[in-house]
Design a protein around this motif. Structure first.
Motif, PDB file in Angstrom:
ATOM      1  N   VAL A 271      43.099 120.590  29.380  1.00 34.86           N
ATOM      2  CA  VAL A 271      44.495 120.209  29.176  1.00 34.86           C
ATOM      3  C   VAL A 271      45.214 121.337  28.454  1.00 34.86           C
ATOM      4  O   VAL A 271      44.779 121.795  27.386  1.00 34.86           O
ATOM      5  CB  VAL A 271      44.604 118.900  28.380  1.00 34.86           C
ATOM      6  N   LEU A 272      46.312 121.786  29.043  1.00 32.83           N
ATOM      7  CA  LEU A 272      47.022 122.975  28.572  1.00 32.83           C
ATOM      8  C   LEU A 272      48.468 122.644  28.229  1.00 32.83           C
ATOM      9  O   LEU A 272      49.096 121.811  28.893  1.00 32.83           O
ATOM     10  CB  LEU A 272      47.023 124.062  29.660  1.00 32.83           C
TER      11      LEU A 272
ATOM     12  N   ASP B 194      40.962 126.923  21.974  1.00 34.09           N
ATOM     13  CA  ASP B 194      39.969 126.036  22.576  1.00 34.09           C
ATOM     14  C   ASP B 194      40.710 124.839  23.173  1.00 34.09           C
ATOM     15  O   ASP B 194      41.274 124.021  22.438  1.00 34.09           O
ATOM     16  CB  ASP B 194      38.982 125.565  21.512  1.00 34.09           C
ATOM     17  N   PHE B 195      40.721 124.755  24.491  1.00 34.67           N
ATOM     18  CA  PHE B 195      41.452 123.696  25.162  1.00 34.67           C
ATOM     19  C   PHE B 195      40.531 122.517  25.432  1.00 34.67           C
ATOM     20  O   PHE B 195      39.526 122.645  26.140  1.00 34.67           O
ATOM     21  CB  PHE B 195      42.063 124.220  26.463  1.00 34.67           C
TER      22      PHE B 195
ATOM     23  N   HIS C  40      37.876 113.887  25.807  1.00 34.14           N
ATOM     24  CA  HIS C  40      38.901 113.344  24.925  1.00 34.14           C
ATOM     25  C   HIS C  40      39.952 112.588  25.731  1.00 34.14           C
ATOM     26  O   HIS C  40      40.236 112.929  26.882  1.00 34.14           O
ATOM     27  CB  HIS C  40      39.608 114.472  24.150  1.00 34.14           C
ATOM     28  N   GLY C  41      40.571 111.609  25.078  1.00 36.93           N
ATOM     29  CA  GLY C  41      41.697 110.919  25.688  1.00 36.93           C
ATOM     30  C   GLY C  41      42.931 111.797  25.670  1.00 36.93           C
ATOM     31  O   GLY C  41      43.083 112.682  24.817  1.00 36.93           O
ATOM     32  N   LEU C  42      43.843 111.545  26.592  1.00 42.30           N
ATOM     33  CA  LEU C  42      45.034 112.383  26.710  1.00 42.30           C
ATOM     34  C   LEU C  42      45.904 112.308  25.457  1.00 42.30           C
ATOM     35  O   LEU C  42      46.459 113.323  25.014  1.00 42.30           O
ATOM     36  CB  LEU C  42      45.835 111.960  27.945  1.00 42.30           C
ATOM     37  N   ALA C  43      46.021 111.149  24.851  1.00 43.14           N
ATOM     38  CA  ALA C  43      46.832 111.013  23.634  1.00 43.14           C
ATOM     39  C   ALA C  43      46.230 111.818  22.484  1.00 43.14           C
ATOM     40  O   ALA C  43      46.953 112.485  21.729  1.00 43.14           O
ATOM     41  CB  ALA C  43      46.963 109.545  23.247  1.00 43.14           C
ATOM     42  N   ASP C  44      44.902 111.773  22.333  1.00 43.83           N
ATOM     43  CA  ASP C  44      44.249 112.551  21.276  1.00 43.83           C
ATOM     44  C   ASP C  44      44.494 114.042  21.480  1.00 43.83           C
ATOM     45  O   ASP C  44      44.738 114.778  20.511  1.00 43.83           O
ATOM     46  CB  ASP C  44      42.748 112.274  21.259  1.00 43.83           C
ATOM     47  N   ILE C  45      44.435 114.478  22.720  1.00 43.29           N
ATOM     48  CA  ILE C  45      44.671 115.898  23.007  1.00 43.29           C
ATOM     49  C   ILE C  45      46.100 116.264  22.660  1.00 43.29           C
ATOM     50  O   ILE C  45      46.364 117.303  22.018  1.00 43.29           O
ATOM     51  CB  ILE C  45      44.369 116.203  24.482  1.00 43.29           C
TER      52      ILE C  45
ATOM     53  N   SER D 267      44.846 117.968  19.176  1.00 43.51           N
ATOM     54  CA  SER D 267      44.045 119.148  19.517  1.00 43.51           C
ATOM     55  C   SER D 267      44.625 120.415  18.884  1.00 43.51           C
ATOM     56  O   SER D 267      45.840 120.615  18.874  1.00 43.51           O
ATOM     57  CB  SER D 267      43.949 119.316  21.030  1.00 43.51           C
ATOM     58  N   PRO D 268      43.762 121.274  18.354  1.00 45.84           N
ATOM     59  CA  PRO D 268      44.230 122.505  17.709  1.00 45.84           C
ATOM     60  C   PRO D 268      45.043 123.400  18.637  1.00 45.84           C
ATOM     61  O   PRO D 268      45.984 124.067  18.178  1.00 45.84           O
ATOM     62  CB  PRO D 268      42.920 123.188  17.281  1.00 45.84           C
ATOM     63  N   ALA D 269      44.713 123.443  19.922  1.00 48.47           N
ATOM     64  CA  ALA D 269      45.453 124.309  20.840  1.00 48.47           C
ATOM     65  C   ALA D 269      46.907 123.869  20.984  1.00 48.47           C
ATOM     66  O   ALA D 269      47.820 124.703  21.046  1.00 48.47           O
ATOM     67  CB  ALA D 269      44.775 124.326  22.208  1.00 48.47           C
ATOM     68  N   PHE D 270      47.147 122.564  21.028  1.00 44.73           N
ATOM     69  CA  PHE D 270      48.526 122.077  21.133  1.00 44.73           C
ATOM     70  C   PHE D 270      49.276 122.259  19.820  1.00 44.73           C
ATOM     71  O   PHE D 270      50.492 122.474  19.812  1.00 44.73           O
ATOM     72  CB  PHE D 270      48.538 120.608  21.568  1.00 44.73           C
ATOM     73  N   GLU D 271      48.568 122.195  18.711  1.00 41.66           N
ATOM     74  CA  GLU D 271      49.209 122.396  17.408  1.00 41.66           C
ATOM     75  C   GLU D 271      49.490 123.866  17.111  1.00 41.66           C
ATOM     76  O   GLU D 271      50.343 124.180  16.282  1.00 41.66           O
ATOM     77  CB  GLU D 271      48.314 121.814  16.310  1.00 41.66           C
TER      78      GLU D 271
END
Length: 381
Positions: free
Chosen positions: A271-272, A284-285, A291-296, A300-304
């Protein structure tokens, strides 16, 4: 605001990224398999194989989670999404959980029976790629004989069934002279919308940049052609346009804002925050397999990593535009400066801005050598 004020030591401190709103869009890259070999393809050089693709039930779970998360529309893309045998089943499930479904397709291999099945399953909109306004340019760009004729026939079939049609025209040096004709073809085909989108230089497009970069004079002419056509065709055709970053003064907001509006899922389930984000090797994606989509989306560190302004360096950190374009594109910053945290060189305040302008002008002046173009791999195994 003056440059002196921009350089003040007491510039506002970077803000912490707030908890994001739910995403509104999901790009579902169902497969990298594709019958076309487009020279501008933004998919990775290393395509994901068929054996690595998510199975049907996993994609259906992703669509269910997307709807629960707040996603409004899903783009069924690739590669060529209709290369998957379960494309009708996936479309039906996305529609059943309440997602607006947009099929992004080359159109060259879609039979009338398959199209009927997709429409019956709830496909709301179809977006057809258009590599050129005639057979010759289409073959030169897409590497497939007969593609233009198949696309024209497919467009007619879509319109006949009452499904809204968008043409997506990626513009570069090989076809920029055809922009007015492409717009007229959109009207002729019965499309309601056309995207005149200049090439974004990632993946195969970056590999072929020296053969694809248009001259600034041609870009400026295109801007005027689009402006004139918008006025003339108001009420008949919506014309969206994206112009090259390499000739810009300020960068674009990255994909609507890094991790703020949309997300992409690769064929294997990574998920990107944007389509090209895998070029940022230090991130790290997370994958929908783990993982669930909401958690990602929320954790997720990549989204943050590039939400908000806390990651910024100067000149972005003290710039009055820091919450307008948020420093521009991270992938482009890495590709052109080697530093993903740098100001996007498309920005006039970047120390690299003049260099990318010189690069664009140099590459645009090179003679076009068809033998120097690298066509995308014919397909993933």
């Amino acid at each position: 605001m003056s440059e002196t004020l921009l350089d003040r030591r007491d510039a506002p401190a970077p803000s912490r990224p707030p908890r994001p709103e739910p995403p509104i869009g999901l790009l579902a890259e169902l497969t990298h398999r594709c019958p076309l070999r487009c020279t501008y393809c933004s998919n990775p050089i290393e395509l994901e194989t068929r054996s690595a693709e998510l199975d049907t039930e996993t994609w259906k779970r992703v669509f269910t989670q997307a709807a629960e998360l707040g996603v409004i529309h899903v783009h069924l893309s690739g590669g060529e999404p209709t290369a998957r045998k379960d494309i009708v089943e996936l479309t039906r499930h996305a529609a059943e959980v309440g997602l607006y479904t947009n099929l992004i397709t080359s159109g060259v291999g879609v039979s009338e029976d398959q199209l009927d099945a997709l429409v019956e399953a709830g496909c709301d909109h179809i977006q057809l790629s258009m590599q050129g306004a005639d057979p010759e340019i289409t073959v030169a760009v897409a590497g497939m004989k007969g593609a233009f004729e198949r696309k024209q026939a497919f467009a007619e079939q879509v319109v006949r069934r009452g499904v809204p049609l968008t043409l997506n025209s990626v513009i570069h040096r090989q076809n920029i002279h055809q922009v007015p004709v492409m717009i007229e073809k959109a009207v002729e085909f019965g499309a309601k919308r056309i995207e005149i989108a200049h090439t974004q230089y990632y993946g195969w497009a970056l590999k072929n940049r020296a053969q694809l970069m248009p001259a600034k004079a041609d870009v400026d002419r295109t801007i005027e052609e689009v402006k004139e056509a918008r006025e003339r065709l108001k009420g008949t055709l919506v014309i969206d346009a994206v112009f090259p970053d390499y000739y810009a003064r300020y960068p674009k907001l990255c994909n609507g804002g890094w991790g703020t509006r949309t997300l992409s899922v690769t064929p294997s389930g990574k998920v990107l925050p944007c389509h090209a984000a895998e070029t940022l090797k230090h991130l790290d994606f997370w994958t929908v397999r783990d993982h669930g989509l909401a958690d990602i989306w929320y954790e997720s560190p990549a989204f943050e990593a590039y939400r908000g302004t806390g990651w910024m360096k100067e000149p972005c950190r003290s710039c009055e535009r820091r919450e307008v374009d948020f420093g521009g594109c991270r992938c482009q910053a890495l590709a052109l400066t080697g530093d993903p945290n740098a100001t996007d060189p498309a920005c006039i305040k970047s120390p690299h801005h003049e260099r990318i302008g010189d690069l664009a002008r140099t590459e645009a002046s090179l003679s076009t050598d068809p033998g120097a173009v690298t066509y995308r791999n014919f397909g993933a195994a």
